[in-house]
Design an enzyme around this catalytic site. Sequence first.
Site, mmCIF file in Angstrom:
data_model
loop_
_atom_site.group_PDB
_atom_site.id
_atom_site.type_symbol
_atom_site.label_atom_id
_atom_site.label_comp_id
_atom_site.label_asym_id
_atom_site.label_seq_id
_atom_site.Cartn_x
_atom_site.Cartn_y
_atom_site.Cartn_z
ATOM 1 N N ARG A 1 52.501 -42.520 20.064
ATOM 2 C CA ARG A 1 52.422 -43.777 19.315
ATOM 3 C C ARG A 1 53.161 -43.603 18.001
ATOM 4 O O ARG A 1 53.557 -42.482 17.641
ATOM 5 C CB ARG A 1 50.985 -44.283 19.126
ATOM 6 C CG ARG A 1 49.893 -43.305 18.951
ATOM 7 C CD ARG A 1 49.988 -42.463 17.742
ATOM 8 N NE ARG A 1 50.110 -43.236 16.520
ATOM 9 C CZ ARG A 1 50.578 -42.786 15.368
ATOM 10 N NH1 ARG A 1 50.983 -41.518 15.268
ATOM 11 N NH2 ARG A 1 50.665 -43.541 14.301
ATOM 12 N N GLY A 2 53.363 -44.723 17.291
ATOM 13 C CA GLY A 2 54.209 -44.715 16.102
ATOM 14 C C GLY A 2 55.570 -45.256 16.511
ATOM 15 O O GLY A 2 56.180 -44.764 17.464
ATOM 16 N N ALA A 3 56.034 -46.283 15.788
ATOM 17 C CA ALA A 3 57.234 -47.001 16.219
ATOM 18 C C ALA A 3 58.425 -46.075 16.483
ATOM 19 O O ALA A 3 59.022 -46.127 17.576
ATOM 20 C CB ALA A 3 57.574 -48.084 15.194
ATOM 21 N N ASP B 1 56.016 -51.228 11.919
ATOM 22 C CA ASP B 1 56.336 -51.311 13.348
ATOM 23 C C ASP B 1 57.464 -52.285 13.629
ATOM 24 O O ASP B 1 58.191 -52.141 14.616
ATOM 25 C CB ASP B 1 55.084 -51.685 14.145
ATOM 26 C CG ASP B 1 54.120 -50.516 14.175
ATOM 27 O OD1 ASP B 1 53.341 -50.366 13.205
ATOM 28 O OD2 ASP B 1 54.188 -49.715 15.122
ATOM 29 N N ARG C 1 54.946 -51.604 25.021
ATOM 30 C CA ARG C 1 54.206 -52.106 23.855
ATOM 31 C C ARG C 1 55.080 -53.152 23.174
ATOM 32 O O ARG C 1 56.283 -52.947 23.007
ATOM 33 C CB ARG C 1 53.818 -50.974 22.893
ATOM 34 C CG ARG C 1 52.808 -50.022 23.584
ATOM 35 C CD ARG C 1 52.084 -49.148 22.605
ATOM 36 N NE ARG C 1 51.229 -49.908 21.706
ATOM 37 C CZ ARG C 1 50.745 -49.410 20.570
ATOM 38 N NH1 ARG C 1 51.052 -48.176 20.201
ATOM 39 N NH2 ARG C 1 49.969 -50.142 19.795
ATOM 40 N N GLN D 1 43.656 -43.402 13.686
ATOM 41 C CA GLN D 1 44.872 -42.604 13.462
ATOM 42 C C GLN D 1 44.806 -41.845 12.139
ATOM 43 O O GLN D 1 45.348 -40.749 12.026
ATOM 44 C CB GLN D 1 46.114 -43.517 13.454
ATOM 45 C CG GLN D 1 46.521 -44.086 14.790
ATOM 46 C CD GLN D 1 45.908 -45.456 15.029
ATOM 47 O OE1 GLN D 1 44.859 -45.796 14.469
ATOM 48 N NE2 GLN D 1 46.540 -46.259 15.859
ATOM 49 N N ASN E 1 52.730 -54.058 10.616
ATOM 50 C CA ASN E 1 52.251 -52.670 10.656
ATOM 51 C C ASN E 1 50.810 -52.724 11.147
ATOM 52 O O ASN E 1 50.251 -53.799 11.401
ATOM 53 C CB ASN E 1 52.380 -52.012 9.265
ATOM 54 C CG ASN E 1 52.198 -50.503 9.315
ATOM 55 O OD1 ASN E 1 52.780 -49.827 10.164
ATOM 56 N ND2 ASN E 1 51.366 -49.960 8.431
ATOM 57 N N LYS E 2 50.199 -51.582 11.268
ATOM 58 C CA LYS E 2 48.839 -51.451 11.781
ATOM 59 C C LYS E 2 47.895 -52.459 11.130
ATOM 60 O O LYS E 2 47.943 -52.684 9.924
ATOM 61 C CB LYS E 2 48.369 -50.018 11.496
ATOM 62 C CG LYS E 2 46.989 -49.650 11.981
ATOM 63 C CD LYS E 2 46.828 -49.865 13.472
ATOM 64 C CE LYS E 2 47.948 -49.254 14.271
ATOM 65 N NZ LYS E 2 48.027 -49.792 15.659
#
Lengths: 348, 348
Positions: free
Chosen positions: B53-55, B238, B96, B197, B248-249
């Site tokens: 995970r993580g763009a 993201d 995603r 996270q 973003n998150k």
Amino acid sequence: MNKREAGDTVRAVMWEEGAVRLLDQRRLPGAEDYLRLRSAAAVGDAIRNMAVRGAPAIGIAAAYGVVLAARECHERQGRDWREAMDPVLQTLGAARPTAVNLRWALERMRARFADAVDAPETMLLEEARLIHEQDIAGNRRMGDLGAGQITGAVLTYCNAGSLATGGYGTALGVVRSAWRDGRLDQVFACETRPWMQGARLTVWELQQDGIPATLITDAAAASLMQAGRVRNVVTGADRIAANGDTANKIGTYGLAVIARHHGIPFMVAAPTSTIDLAAAGAADIPIEHRDAEEITRVGGVETAPAGTCAENPVFDVTPAALVDLLVTEKGLIRGPDRDKISALFASG
Amino acid sequence: MNKREAGDTVRAVMWEEGAVRLLDQRRLPGAEDYLRLRSAAAVGDAIRNMAVRGAPAIGIAAAYGVVLAARECHERQGRDWREAMDPVLQTLGAARPTAVNLRWALERMRARFADAVDAPETMLLEEARLIHEQDIAGNRRMGDLGAGQITGAVLTYCNAGSLATGGYGTALGVVRSAWRDGRLDQVFACETRPWMQGARLTVWELQQDGIPATLITDAAAASLMQAGRVRNVVTGADRIAANGDTANKIGTYGLAVIARHHGIPFMVAAPTSTIDLAAAGAADIPIEHRDAEEITRVGGVETAPAGTCAENPVFDVTPAALVDLLVTEKGLIRGPDRDKISALFASG
């Protein structure tokens, strides 16, 4: 508007057969276990370990705890029972530092000691029951006052419901009355890390009464407000200073900032027993820090690596300037400040 | 200022012996397990289920996934391998929806197909490795650019570190460089519900490099800012729209509002591969919603009653107006807007 039932089916604290009966809030919603406490020490432990939580509920539990203490001391020392009460009151009062209702209830109980010399259990139980009944009546009054300010969806935080009070709730009392009056669409409940009062208690409590609730993470509240899906933010309080600065569950302050950014009214519902006139403002409110393990593990599962340094303040203080509405059993204040709060108490 | 090591010990994505090797981020910090993926389908699954995970890391994993896909198609169809690639790219691209780096990496890989007809694995692996290396180099550049803006304590959210990128990290790249340069006191890591996270990944990653980190609940960030204990808020992204609106998150938007309220600079660190010029603004960024179970249970433990209705949007969008600094590998923008972002791309 359509009238719906204002349900109120949960009681977290009761006096029953000479003992304090508590719904163990550490075990909800997985289990509905009741504790039967027969000593003041056991009541202190239950407050400390959060079997009972919520500022008004803590105060009521402590009041019943004083009844137990007086019985113990009376059995041991007869008419001199009052001489042994100081350490008991000190221990109970120190069980949790932020909620002022605890100290308030103990002082109210102590004020009856002189009348209760000969029959402490009977006399003091009368006072504890009165505290309990007045709390419920106050919550119903706050519910009715607050409900008139509600339209559409409410976002709430932590649990300020029947579980946190004598019954009916403060913030959830407003929710219950607004639901009864057909003014409320639904409730967004923030889960409220780390103790998950929102997920475990508020959702469960609203389910009991058939009020539609949607659970979100605490961090999702801002995007709901941004999307125009929240019309009101309503919380309880653990201590309100004389100037209106309001201590409540950690995270409340951030919600107040975000609500103000979106022009969404931020309402605090709390009985006047939560107002501490001896605290001039935020700086006079002690903030409890709890064990880092509340953050680093959830339900026994580690959520952070070994050796994690964590900070766990469990309350924050929202400056009065961010509180749009303060609802108490004595009335509703818009933009609370020192003068308006002082006038509220002067009104009797 | 004292010079410290800018450690960077973690690699979440690698190409190794003809396969993609992923550090399984679902199992951290309890276990450091590596997955060895030999098919594009397996890479798609790993992106979908958040093993990676993580763009930027998703983009790099997808690029390596294209190498695997080309090998598969070449084994089956020889020189006509490109004819079979479309559905594979579509599946990977749909794994995603919010992080645009995924689509960016796939398009960059597709642009090399014409050159790679005869030896797809070799040629495309070269491109995937270049994407990976450029990401790390970009992160180091961003780290150096961003670090100059940092003083004192940084609050960060989610994980935008080595684990979320090719290495070094975006937000945590800035943290690493600032730590190396002696500009940073400590990092406050928000735990970042529901996937944790911050607790599971950021604290662990900073521990590897000896950078002092303190874990807090997401809801505690506001009170730290109120107390003056946070000097900078730094996050990754993201997807950034052409006007600077930043996905973003979930929770980032609320932090940005609270940071602005306190006059604390809010910095976004992201490579230009995260900027989607085809998205004019917030409305053009799709927001992923994930399973409600991510909220209602933690590590297999139920944290909400049966029948709970929950909403789980996993990103939010911070309007450009709340972003004080955008740091990319091409340069630093104060108060990003359409013109400044356009000029950044024009600068080559």
